[in-house]
Write a protein that holds these residues in place. Structure first.
Motif, PDB file in Angstrom:
ATOM      1  N   UNK A 116      16.712 -18.663 -43.995  1.00  0.00           N
ATOM      2  CA  UNK A 116      17.988 -19.441 -43.359  1.00  0.00           C
ATOM      3  C   UNK A 116      18.075 -19.172 -41.953  1.00  0.00           C
ATOM      4  N   UNK A 117      19.039 -19.825 -41.428  1.00  0.00           N
ATOM      5  CA  UNK A 117      19.096 -20.048 -39.808  1.00  0.00           C
ATOM      6  C   UNK A 117      20.753 -19.570 -39.874  1.00  0.00           C
ATOM      7  N   UNK A 118      21.142 -18.638 -39.306  1.00  0.00           N
ATOM      8  CA  UNK A 118      22.643 -18.547 -39.152  1.00  0.00           C
ATOM      9  C   UNK A 118      22.896 -18.801 -37.415  1.00  0.00           C
ATOM     10  N   UNK A 119      23.602 -19.700 -37.217  1.00  0.00           N
ATOM     11  CA  UNK A 119      23.764 -20.027 -35.946  1.00  0.00           C
ATOM     12  C   UNK A 119      25.112 -19.283 -35.603  1.00  0.00           C
ATOM     13  N   UNK A 120      25.008 -18.198 -34.913  1.00  0.00           N
ATOM     14  CA  UNK A 120      25.956 -17.464 -34.453  1.00  0.00           C
ATOM     15  C   UNK A 120      26.000 -17.429 -33.087  1.00  0.00           C
ATOM     16  N   UNK A 121      25.233 -17.689 -32.199  1.00  0.00           N
ATOM     17  CA  UNK A 121      25.158 -17.527 -30.616  1.00  0.00           C
ATOM     18  C   UNK A 121      26.489 -18.362 -30.249  1.00  0.00           C
ATOM     19  N   UNK A 122      27.024 -17.808 -29.142  1.00  0.00           N
ATOM     20  CA  UNK A 122      28.277 -18.513 -28.711  1.00  0.00           C
ATOM     21  C   UNK A 122      28.747 -18.248 -27.455  1.00  0.00           C
ATOM     22  N   UNK A 123      29.482 -18.984 -26.936  1.00  0.00           N
ATOM     23  CA  UNK A 123      30.173 -18.405 -25.594  1.00  0.00           C
ATOM     24  C   UNK A 123      31.691 -18.828 -25.473  1.00  0.00           C
ATOM     25  N   UNK A 124      32.426 -18.203 -24.701  1.00  0.00           N
ATOM     26  CA  UNK A 124      33.960 -18.611 -24.683  1.00  0.00           C
ATOM     27  C   UNK A 124      34.226 -18.829 -23.266  1.00  0.00           C
ATOM     28  N   UNK A 125      34.422 -19.992 -22.845  1.00  0.00           N
ATOM     29  CA  UNK A 125      34.549 -20.226 -21.615  1.00  0.00           C
ATOM     30  C   UNK A 125      35.963 -21.182 -21.409  1.00  0.00           C
ATOM     31  N   UNK A 126      36.918 -20.740 -20.551  1.00  0.00           N
ATOM     32  CA  UNK A 126      38.267 -21.500 -20.360  1.00  0.00           C
ATOM     33  C   UNK A 126      37.954 -22.340 -19.238  1.00  0.00           C
ATOM     34  N   UNK A 127      38.809 -23.632 -19.431  1.00  0.00           N
ATOM     35  CA  UNK A 127      38.986 -24.223 -18.129  1.00  0.00           C
ATOM     36  C   UNK A 127      39.868 -23.453 -17.114  1.00  0.00           C
ATOM     37  N   UNK A 128      39.456 -23.126 -15.905  1.00  0.00           N
ATOM     38  CA  UNK A 128      40.335 -22.461 -14.877  1.00  0.00           C
ATOM     39  C   UNK A 128      39.927 -22.878 -13.518  1.00  0.00           C
ATOM     40  N   UNK A 129      40.940 -22.795 -12.692  1.00  0.00           N
ATOM     41  CA  UNK A 129      40.620 -23.055 -11.350  1.00  0.00           C
ATOM     42  C   UNK A 129      39.358 -22.164 -10.634  1.00  0.00           C
ATOM     43  N   UNK A 130      38.643 -23.092  -9.913  1.00  0.00           N
ATOM     44  CA  UNK A 130      37.316 -22.370  -9.348  1.00  0.00           C
ATOM     45  C   UNK A 130      36.162 -22.736 -10.104  1.00  0.00           C
ATOM     46  N   UNK A 131      36.520 -23.212 -11.539  1.00  0.00           N
ATOM     47  CA  UNK A 131      35.203 -23.323 -12.113  1.00  0.00           C
ATOM     48  C   UNK A 131      35.080 -24.753 -12.493  1.00  0.00           C
ATOM     49  N   UNK A 132      33.944 -25.457 -11.998  1.00  0.00           N
ATOM     50  CA  UNK A 132      33.918 -26.944 -12.161  1.00  0.00           C
ATOM     51  C   UNK A 132      34.008 -27.476 -13.587  1.00  0.00           C
ATOM     52  N   UNK A 133      34.933 -28.336 -14.063  1.00  0.00           N
ATOM     53  CA  UNK A 133      34.971 -28.648 -15.359  1.00  0.00           C
ATOM     54  C   UNK A 133      34.000 -29.169 -16.086  1.00  0.00           C
ATOM     55  N   UNK A 134      32.719 -29.853 -15.273  1.00  0.00           N
ATOM     56  CA  UNK A 134      31.506 -30.315 -15.860  1.00  0.00           C
ATOM     57  C   UNK A 134      30.744 -29.161 -16.220  1.00  0.00           C
ATOM     58  N   UNK A 135      30.833 -27.946 -15.472  1.00  0.00           N
ATOM     59  CA  UNK A 135      30.011 -26.733 -15.700  1.00  0.00           C
ATOM     60  C   UNK A 135      30.324 -26.309 -17.120  1.00  0.00           C
ATOM     61  N   UNK A 136      31.984 -26.122 -17.271  1.00  0.00           N
ATOM     62  CA  UNK A 136      32.499 -25.609 -18.398  1.00  0.00           C
ATOM     63  C   UNK A 136      31.934 -26.447 -19.654  1.00  0.00           C
ATOM     64  N   UNK A 137      32.307 -27.674 -19.495  1.00  0.00           N
ATOM     65  CA  UNK A 137      31.683 -28.565 -20.770  1.00  0.00           C
ATOM     66  C   UNK A 137      30.261 -28.654 -21.142  1.00  0.00           C
ATOM     67  N   UNK A 138      29.497 -28.508 -20.028  1.00  0.00           N
ATOM     68  CA  UNK A 138      27.949 -28.547 -20.161  1.00  0.00           C
ATOM     69  C   UNK A 138      27.444 -27.117 -20.725  1.00  0.00           C
ATOM     70  N   UNK A 139      28.207 -25.834 -20.377  1.00  0.00           N
ATOM     71  CA  UNK A 139      27.983 -24.658 -21.135  1.00  0.00           C
ATOM     72  C   UNK A 139      28.365 -24.526 -22.452  1.00  0.00           C
ATOM     73  N   UNK A 140      29.610 -25.029 -22.911  1.00  0.00           N
ATOM     74  CA  UNK A 140      29.969 -25.073 -24.073  1.00  0.00           C
ATOM     75  C   UNK A 140      29.008 -25.947 -25.052  1.00  0.00           C
TER      76      UNK A 140
END
Length: 176
Positions: free
Chosen positions: A81-105
């Motif tokens: 089996x493969x259990x895909x659990x790897x994750x990140x939690x990134x909020x849209x916040x001032x100073x972080x480019x929105x495109x970077x947030x979406x690309x990371x997620x």
């Protein structure tokens, strides 16, 4: 008559929290485990001592994902089996480019399981009807959305849909 050894279960993001608990659950069931981890924590040493194959992986790039898949293929003859659990939690916040947030997620929640499922498909097939599994971890925000984690919610919704597509593609050998 030879003894059949169980095929390992791959747990992405197995160094902490839920992934670590999942890895220990399978180890305690005498199930071979392969764990990916981004950052080395003391828990990795415990998993290794218990017999898990722990592989450092960088899923932030396609090259890192495919290098990890190649390492798994070198170290195991198949997968249960493969259990895909790897994750990140990134909020849209001032100073972080929105495109970077979406690309990371999208990279961690969609691209990583997409590429790994394709790269490791051959390791899941060939063991019989419904003999292998792929598990994708999504989130309740798939249904309700999020005003502070829009990219996270969107990436988990994409993963939810991708789960349905892989279920169609890989049935009946692999349950997704």
């Amino acid at each position: 008559m030879g003894t059949q050894h169980p095929l390992p279960i791959l747990v992405t993001g197995g160094g902490r929290r839920i992934g670590l608990a999942i890895a220990w659950h399978f180890i305690n069931q005498k199930q071979p485990v392969i764990v990916s981890y981004r950052t080395h924590y003391p828990a990795i040493d415990g998993l290794t001592k218990a017999g898990a194959l722990c592989i450092q992986a960088d899923f932030s790039t396609n090259e890192g994902i495919l290098t990890f898949a190649d390492t798994v293929k070198e170290r195991a003859s198949g997968l249960r089996a493969i259990v895909h659990n790897a994750s990140a939690w990134m909020a849209e916040k001032p100073g972080t480019p929105l495109s970077d947030v979406l690309a990371c997620m999208m990279q961690i929640h969609v691209n990583t399981p997409y590429l790994l499922n394709h790269a490791l498909e051959g390791m899941l097939r060939g063991h019989g009807h419904a003999a292998a599994d792929i598990i994708h971890f999504t989130d309740y925000v798939v249904e309700k959305g999020s005003d502070k984690h829009i990219a996270y919610a969107a990436s988990k919704a994409a993963l939810d849909n991708m789960t349905r597509s892989f279920a169609r593609k890989l049935a009946p050998e692999v349950k997704v």
